[in-house]
Write a protein that holds these residues in place. Structure first.
Motif, PDB file in Angstrom:
ATOM      1  N   ARG A  37      33.433  44.497  40.431  1.00  0.00           N
ATOM      2  CA  ARG A  37      33.729  45.790  39.842  1.00  0.00           C
ATOM      3  C   ARG A  37      35.204  46.102  39.998  1.00  0.00           C
ATOM      4  NH1 ARG A  37      30.201  49.564  44.027  1.00  0.00           N
ATOM      5  NH2 ARG A  37      31.562  49.362  45.866  1.00  0.00           N
ATOM      6  N   GLU A  38      35.649  46.934  39.088  1.00  0.00           N
ATOM      7  CA  GLU A  38      37.074  47.255  39.050  1.00  0.00           C
ATOM      8  C   GLU A  38      37.259  48.717  38.701  1.00  0.00           C
ATOM      9  OE1 GLU A  38      39.437  44.276  37.080  1.00  0.00           O
ATOM     10  OE2 GLU A  38      40.745  45.816  36.258  1.00  0.00           O
ATOM     11  N   VAL A  39      38.115  49.347  39.469  1.00  0.00           N
ATOM     12  CA  VAL A  39      38.500  50.734  39.218  1.00  0.00           C
ATOM     13  C   VAL A  39      39.962  50.722  38.796  1.00  0.00           C
ATOM     14  CG1 VAL A  39      38.808  53.011  40.241  1.00  0.00           C
ATOM     15  CG2 VAL A  39      36.836  51.615  40.887  1.00  0.00           C
ATOM     16  N   LEU A  40      40.301  51.521  37.828  1.00  0.00           N
ATOM     17  CA  LEU A  40      41.668  51.576  37.318  1.00  0.00           C
ATOM     18  C   LEU A  40      42.654  51.778  38.461  1.00  0.00           C
ATOM     19  CD1 LEU A  40      43.308  51.491  34.688  1.00  0.00           C
ATOM     20  CD2 LEU A  40      43.205  53.989  34.675  1.00  0.00           C
ATOM     21  N   GLY A  41      43.624  50.877  38.543  1.00  0.00           N
ATOM     22  CA  GLY A  41      44.636  50.982  39.574  1.00  0.00           C
ATOM     23  C   GLY A  41      44.311  50.236  40.853  1.00  0.00           C
ATOM     24  N   LYS A  42      43.116  49.675  40.916  1.00  0.00           N
ATOM     25  CA  LYS A  42      42.726  48.921  42.103  1.00  0.00           C
ATOM     26  C   LYS A  42      42.367  47.490  41.714  1.00  0.00           C
ATOM     27  CE  LYS A  42      40.996  52.861  44.773  1.00  0.00           C
ATOM     28  NZ  LYS A  42      39.848  53.385  45.563  1.00  0.00           N
ATOM     29  N   GLU A  43      42.368  46.631  42.715  1.00  0.00           N
ATOM     30  CA  GLU A  43      42.018  45.239  42.463  1.00  0.00           C
ATOM     31  C   GLU A  43      40.525  45.099  42.206  1.00  0.00           C
ATOM     32  OE1 GLU A  43      45.459  42.990  45.147  1.00  0.00           O
ATOM     33  OE2 GLU A  43      43.336  42.717  45.591  1.00  0.00           O
ATOM     34  N   ARG A  44      40.198  44.103  41.404  1.00  0.00           N
ATOM     35  CA  ARG A  44      38.793  43.787  41.168  1.00  0.00           C
ATOM     36  C   ARG A  44      38.175  43.338  42.481  1.00  0.00           C
ATOM     37  NH1 ARG A  44      37.479  40.270  35.935  1.00  0.00           N
ATOM     38  NH2 ARG A  44      38.563  42.111  35.114  1.00  0.00           N
ATOM     39  N   GLU A  45      36.962  43.830  42.764  1.00  0.00           N
ATOM     40  CA  GLU A  45      36.341  43.493  44.044  1.00  0.00           C
ATOM     41  C   GLU A  45      34.971  42.851  43.845  1.00  0.00           C
ATOM     42  OE1 GLU A  45      35.523  46.769  46.622  1.00  0.00           O
ATOM     43  OE2 GLU A  45      34.343  47.863  45.140  1.00  0.00           O
ATOM     44  N   PHE A  46      34.657  41.992  44.754  1.00  0.00           N
ATOM     45  CA  PHE A  46      33.361  41.299  44.777  1.00  0.00           C
ATOM     46  C   PHE A  46      32.257  42.303  45.096  1.00  0.00           C
ATOM     47  CE2 PHE A  46      30.377  37.956  45.694  1.00  0.00           C
ATOM     48  CZ  PHE A  46      29.645  38.394  46.776  1.00  0.00           C
ATOM     49  N   VAL A  47      31.134  42.169  44.388  1.00  0.00           N
ATOM     50  CA  VAL A  47      29.964  43.010  44.650  1.00  0.00           C
ATOM     51  C   VAL A  47      28.803  42.172  45.171  1.00  0.00           C
ATOM     52  CG1 VAL A  47      28.235  44.555  43.640  1.00  0.00           C
ATOM     53  CG2 VAL A  47      30.625  44.692  42.893  1.00  0.00           C
ATOM     54  N   ALA A  91      32.739  52.402  38.411  1.00  0.00           N
ATOM     55  CA  ALA A  91      33.669  51.307  38.114  1.00  0.00           C
ATOM     56  C   ALA A  91      33.236  50.594  36.848  1.00  0.00           C
ATOM     57  CB  ALA A  91      33.701  50.304  39.272  1.00  0.00           C
ATOM     58  N   ASP A  92      34.118  49.755  36.356  1.00  0.00           N
ATOM     59  CA  ASP A  92      33.735  48.760  35.351  1.00  0.00           C
ATOM     60  C   ASP A  92      33.130  47.584  36.090  1.00  0.00           C
ATOM     61  OD1 ASP A  92      36.511  49.656  33.415  1.00  0.00           O
ATOM     62  OD2 ASP A  92      34.458  49.611  32.662  1.00  0.00           O
ATOM     63  N   TYR A  93      31.961  47.176  35.676  1.00  0.00           N
ATOM     64  CA  TYR A  93      31.266  46.059  36.323  1.00  0.00           C
ATOM     65  C   TYR A  93      31.328  44.832  35.423  1.00  0.00           C
ATOM     66  CZ  TYR A  93      29.504  48.948  40.084  1.00  0.00           C
ATOM     67  OH  TYR A  93      29.421  49.750  41.190  1.00  0.00           O
ATOM     68  N   TYR A  94      31.677  43.701  36.042  1.00  0.00           N
ATOM     69  CA  TYR A  94      31.816  42.445  35.332  1.00  0.00           C
ATOM     70  C   TYR A  94      30.916  41.392  35.964  1.00  0.00           C
ATOM     71  CZ  TYR A  94      36.205  44.477  33.622  1.00  0.00           C
ATOM     72  OH  TYR A  94      37.142  45.294  33.042  1.00  0.00           O
ATOM     73  N   CYS A  95      30.442  40.468  35.151  1.00  0.00           N
ATOM     74  CA  CYS A  95      29.761  39.301  35.694  1.00  0.00           C
ATOM     75  C   CYS A  95      30.602  38.064  35.406  1.00  0.00           C
ATOM     76  CB  CYS A  95      28.354  39.155  35.138  1.00  0.00           C
ATOM     77  SG  CYS A  95      28.223  38.936  33.356  1.00  0.00           S
ATOM     78  N   ALA A  96      30.408  37.078  36.241  1.00  0.00           N
ATOM     79  CA  ALA A  96      31.178  35.847  36.123  1.00  0.00           C
ATOM     80  C   ALA A  96      30.338  34.684  36.599  1.00  0.00           C
ATOM     81  CB  ALA A  96      32.467  35.944  36.938  1.00  0.00           C
ATOM     82  N   ALA A  97      30.738  33.486  36.202  1.00  0.00           N
ATOM     83  CA  ALA A  97      29.990  32.283  36.582  1.00  0.00           C
ATOM     84  C   ALA A  97      30.957  31.159  36.890  1.00  0.00           C
ATOM     85  CB  ALA A  97      29.037  31.868  35.460  1.00  0.00           C
ATOM     86  N   VAL A 118      30.030  51.873  34.674  1.00  0.00           N
ATOM     87  CA  VAL A 118      29.057  52.674  35.411  1.00  0.00           C
ATOM     88  C   VAL A 118      29.787  53.896  35.963  1.00  0.00           C
ATOM     89  CG1 VAL A 118      27.538  52.773  37.416  1.00  0.00           C
ATOM     90  CG2 VAL A 118      27.630  50.692  36.015  1.00  0.00           C
ATOM     91  N   THR A 119      29.261  55.062  35.639  1.00  0.00           N
ATOM     92  CA  THR A 119      29.835  56.302  36.130  1.00  0.00           C
ATOM     93  C   THR A 119      28.760  57.057  36.890  1.00  0.00           C
ATOM     94  OG1 THR A 119      31.324  56.420  34.222  1.00  0.00           O
ATOM     95  CG2 THR A 119      31.037  58.427  35.523  1.00  0.00           C
TER      96      THR A 119
END
Length: 122
Positions: A37-47, A91-97, A118-119
């Motif tokens: 997930r990522e919040v504007l102005g912050k680094e993307r973080e592992f969930v 945050a904006d939630y992303y998936c990756a593989a 997600v808000t």
């Protein structure tokens, strides 16, 4: 493989939400799938992440006990069940593989999908 996250929306604190990560133009059957997930102005973080073949899971401390990651390889989809959400989960939630261990907390994944927002209101 290409990925697309979906399922985001506006929810109240304490509610539940399930995000989906659909794989297409290829299978992610052999990959570890991670949610970030990522919040504007912050680094993307592992969930969370789920591996293969034994589906080992790993979670960030901030979501342990509230979120659950799962996958359905037949449908080429992974899920993030979010329970008892909090405003700080917004945050904006992303998936990756990628071929990585789910136990390694990293954002260095090869394949990424577009995010889903997600808000969480208080």
């Amino acid at each position: 493989v290409q990925l697309q996250a979906s399922g985001g929306g506006l929810v109240q604190a304490g509610a539940s939400l399930r995000l989906s990560c659909q794989g297409f133009q290829g299978s992610f059957r052999g990959y570890t799938v991670g949610w970030f997930r990522e919040v504007l102005g912050k680094e993307r973080e592992f969930v969370a992440a789920i591996g293969r073949p034994d589906e080992t899971t790993n979670y960030a401390e901030s979501v342990k006990g509230r979120f659950a990651i799962s996958r359905d390889n037949e449908k080429n989809v992974a899920y993030l069940q979010m329970n008892n959400v909090k405003p700080e989960d917004t945050a904006d939630y992303y998936c990756a593989a990628d071929y990585v261990s789910p136990l390694v907390i990293t954002t260095d994944y090869a394949y990424w999908g577009r995010g889903t927002l997600v808000t969480v209101s208080s």
